[in-house]
Design an enzyme around this catalytic site. Structure first.
Site, PDB file in Angstrom:
ATOM      1  N   GLU A 296       0.821  -1.215   0.000  1.00  0.00           N
ATOM      2  CA  GLU A 296       0.000   0.000   0.000  1.00  0.00           C
ATOM      3  C   GLU A 296       0.854   1.262   0.000  1.00  0.00           C
ATOM      4  O   GLU A 296       0.404   2.315  -0.441  1.00  0.00           O
ATOM      5  CB  GLU A 296      -0.963   0.007   1.197  1.00  0.00           C
ATOM      6  CG  GLU A 296      -2.189  -0.837   0.937  1.00  0.00           C
ATOM      7  CD  GLU A 296      -3.346  -0.608   1.907  1.00  0.00           C
ATOM      8  OE1 GLU A 296      -3.224   0.226   2.832  1.00  0.00           O
ATOM      9  OE2 GLU A 296      -4.367  -1.287   1.752  1.00  0.00           O
ATOM     10  N   HIS A 317       7.734 -26.551  -0.741  1.00  0.00           N
ATOM     11  CA  HIS A 317       7.041 -27.659  -1.409  1.00  0.00           C
ATOM     12  C   HIS A 317       5.776 -27.192  -2.116  1.00  0.00           C
ATOM     13  O   HIS A 317       4.936 -27.992  -2.491  1.00  0.00           O
ATOM     14  CB  HIS A 317       6.723 -28.763  -0.396  1.00  0.00           C
ATOM     15  CG  HIS A 317       7.975 -29.418   0.112  1.00  0.00           C
ATOM     16  ND1 HIS A 317       8.414 -30.643  -0.324  1.00  0.00           N
ATOM     17  CD2 HIS A 317       8.919 -28.969   0.980  1.00  0.00           C
ATOM     18  CE1 HIS A 317       9.554 -30.945   0.264  1.00  0.00           C
ATOM     19  NE2 HIS A 317       9.890 -29.942   1.072  1.00  0.00           N
ATOM     20  N   LYS A 431     -14.027  -0.290  -4.178  1.00  0.00           N
ATOM     21  CA  LYS A 431     -15.145   0.169  -3.325  1.00  0.00           C
ATOM     22  C   LYS A 431     -16.178   0.896  -4.169  1.00  0.00           C
ATOM     23  O   LYS A 431     -17.380   0.701  -4.006  1.00  0.00           O
ATOM     24  CB  LYS A 431     -14.626   1.132  -2.244  1.00  0.00           C
ATOM     25  CG  LYS A 431     -13.752   0.493  -1.194  1.00  0.00           C
ATOM     26  CD  LYS A 431     -13.494   1.510  -0.091  1.00  0.00           C
ATOM     27  CE  LYS A 431     -12.424   1.073   0.859  1.00  0.00           C
ATOM     28  NZ  LYS A 431     -12.010   2.150   1.757  1.00  0.00           N
TER      29      LYS A 431
HETATM   30  O1  PA5 Z   1      -3.232   1.293   5.842  1.00  0.00           O
HETATM   31  C1  PA5 Z   1      -4.316   1.791   5.652  1.00  0.00           C
HETATM   32  O2  PA5 Z   1      -4.536   3.009   5.809  1.00  0.00           O
HETATM   33  C2  PA5 Z   1      -5.503   0.934   5.233  1.00  0.00           C
HETATM   34  O3  PA5 Z   1      -5.108  -0.394   5.087  1.00  0.00           O
HETATM   35  C3  PA5 Z   1      -6.621   0.996   6.257  1.00  0.00           C
HETATM   36  O4  PA5 Z   1      -6.130   0.605   7.504  1.00  0.00           O
HETATM   37  C4  PA5 Z   1      -7.792   0.118   5.856  1.00  0.00           C
HETATM   38  O5  PA5 Z   1      -8.217   0.429   4.561  1.00  0.00           O
HETATM   39  C5  PA5 Z   1      -8.948   0.258   6.830  1.00  0.00           C
HETATM   40  O6  PA5 Z   1      -9.412   1.558   6.865  1.00  0.00           O
HETATM   41  P1  PA5 Z   1     -10.297   2.108   8.067  1.00  0.00           P
HETATM   42  O7  PA5 Z   1      -9.509   1.969   9.323  1.00  0.00           O
HETATM   43  O8  PA5 Z   1     -10.570   3.526   7.715  1.00  0.00           O
HETATM   44  O9  PA5 Z   1     -11.555   1.272   8.117  1.00  0.00           O
END
Ligand code: PA5
Length: 444
Positions: A296, A317, A431
């Site tokens: 990310e 494996h 989303k």
């Molecule tokens: O690292 C990040 O910012 C994301 O992975 C969020 O943690 C994830 O999308 C969850 O978002 P939220 O805490 O707003 O529900």
């Protein structure tokens, strides 16, 4: 093959860095010197900017200080109450809102061994998964830790609706209120409004700390403390990493510097996939946390090393054949702990029908280490460069240290590739389509 072995160890000499991590790099390829000099110069500039921004208290870097500012006392007191009163804690969250806590609990306590059982939901919308958890809880008393920074992510929001309703039906509004704890953005969102209205205990997740950098806030610390992990020691590990790694970033022997520089040189030379390797299934969740942190943060603008996590010997494996002889676009980062939580020794067997008596008297840890060293040699000879991070032992301190190590590494690495490590715009795409499909279909 030109095998370069770089070994940087914790030697207390002037000009060398004392670090908790031992860093080795076994590299069968040669880098272009001009590229190396360019990266070194760029990393120097990035570090300089980070230092200035840190001094100016740039909120994007709040994660760097979080281990010093979090309200530990409140978390520890609450964790004690939850432990004494409830059989289960249901942690609801997705991505960075749950991965760090799961990583810590499984790394430090194994996957089967918690006093107060922690169950993680809100990462999927599988009715079969939720059904099994509800079955498990139907005659148990449990608390909920609901974590969502935005307060609007569908997967955890739906799980919260289901488990909150379950508690309200069983214990009434007041009973549910005693059992529900929320971590969210303190300024906005549906979750904040709902929690204020229902008078739940709220922990604030600072606006500028994104999920994957939030494990050392209440997001990770509350579930860890409930599971019985010493969170002070976790924070001590992170603080030590900060002192050892950030201040001396440009000492050539600094393992973060080495890791960032060489993994990006590997990327430039066509190694686009990084396998994070552990020899212990209790590290799978840590590997998932690591994958999320790098994917990310770095995977943007059609750039970035693809992070993937494997457990050996298991995956030797499954995908071992590919690693040894498939396309040469891989490198590996191996995490090795010198000491394990328990030692098992192979016993001699009178009949020796399985032919294993030669190994009698050896510990499983020692045999596992030979598997690691043998695999290392085979993979490096097969053209797969390997980073080896050796840690003295698997404990709360090393968890905190490793979290800081990788958070710092991914920040530097992202800036080196000219991407912003602290956003994740690509996650919104699925989303948008999902919500538009839900709008088109009548729900229920
Ligand atoms: O690292 C990040 O910012 C994301 O992975 C969020 O943690 C994830 O999308 C969850 O978002 P939220 O805490 O707003 O529900």
């Amino acid at each position: 093959m030109n095998l370069i072995v770089n070994k940087y160890y914790t030697i207390d000499k002037e000009g060398e860095v004392m670090t908790y991590i031992q860093f080795d790099f076994q590299n069968p390829i040669i880098f272009k010197e001009t590229q190396m000099i360019k990266f070194q110069q760029q990393l120097k500039n990035i570090h300089h900017k980070l230092c200035v921004q840190k001094q100016q208290k740039n909120p994007c870097l709040d994660w760097m200080n979080i281990h010093q500012t979090e309200d530990n006392f409140k978390i520890q007191e609450l964790a004690k109450k939850i432990r004494n009163r409830f059989q289960f804690l249901v942690v609801i969250g997705i991505g960075g809102s749950y991965a760090g806590a799961k990583a810590a609990i499984e790394m430090l306590q194994g996957t089967m061994n918690h006093r107060t059982k922690i169950l993680f939901v809100g990462q999927n919308m599988s009715s079969s998964y939720i059904h099994q958890i509800l079955e498990q809880l139907h005659d148990k008393d449990f608390a909920i830790h609901m974590i969502s920074k935005s307060g609007s992510t569908l997967e955890p929001a739906l799980a919260f609706r289901i488990f909150r309703t379950f508690l309200e039906k069983k214990y009434g509004e007041n009973g549910a209120q005693e059992r529900i704890f929320v971590t969210t953005n303190p300024n906005d969102g549906n979750l904040l409004k709902l929690s204020q209205k229902k008078k739940y205990t709220i922990f604030a997740l600072p606006e500028n700390i994104c999920g994957r950098f939030s494990v050392l806030t209440s997001v990770g610390l509350l579930p860890m403390a409930v599971a019985g992990i010493d969170i002070e020691y976790v924070q001590k590990g992170a603080t030590t990493a900060y002192k050892e790694l950030f201040s001396q970033i440009f000492n050539f022997n600094n393992p973060v510097y080495q890791y960032v520089l060489y993994r990006n040189l590997l990327y430039q030379s066509g190694k686009k996939i990084e396998l994070f390797v552990n020899y212990d299934p209790d590290m799978l969740a840590f590997g998932k946390w690591w994958s999320q942190l790098f994917a990310e943060s770095e995977g943007k603008n059609h750039k970035g090393i693809f992070p993937s996590t494997v457990i050996f010997s298991t995956d030797l494996h499954t995908i071992g054949q590919y690693i040894q002889e498939g396309e040469r676009h891989l490198f590996e980062t191996v995490l090795w702990f010198e000491n394990t939580l328990s030692n098992i020794t192979i016993e001699a067997d009178f009949e020796n029908l399985d032919g294993l008596n030669d190994l009698a008297g050896q510990t499983l840890q020692n045999i596992n280490k030979k598997a690691f060293l043998g695999t290392l040699q085979a993979h490096v000879e097969g053209g797969v460069p390997n980073f080896i991070l050796t840690i003295p032992k698997k404990d709360a301190f090393s968890f905190g240290y490793l979290v800081y190590f990788f958070e710092l590494a991914v920040t530097l690495s992202s800036y080196l590739n000219k991407v912003d490590p602290f956003n994740q715009p690509g996650v919104e795409a699925y989303k948008d389509y999902m919500y538009s499909l839900l709008d088109q279909c009548p729900i229920g």
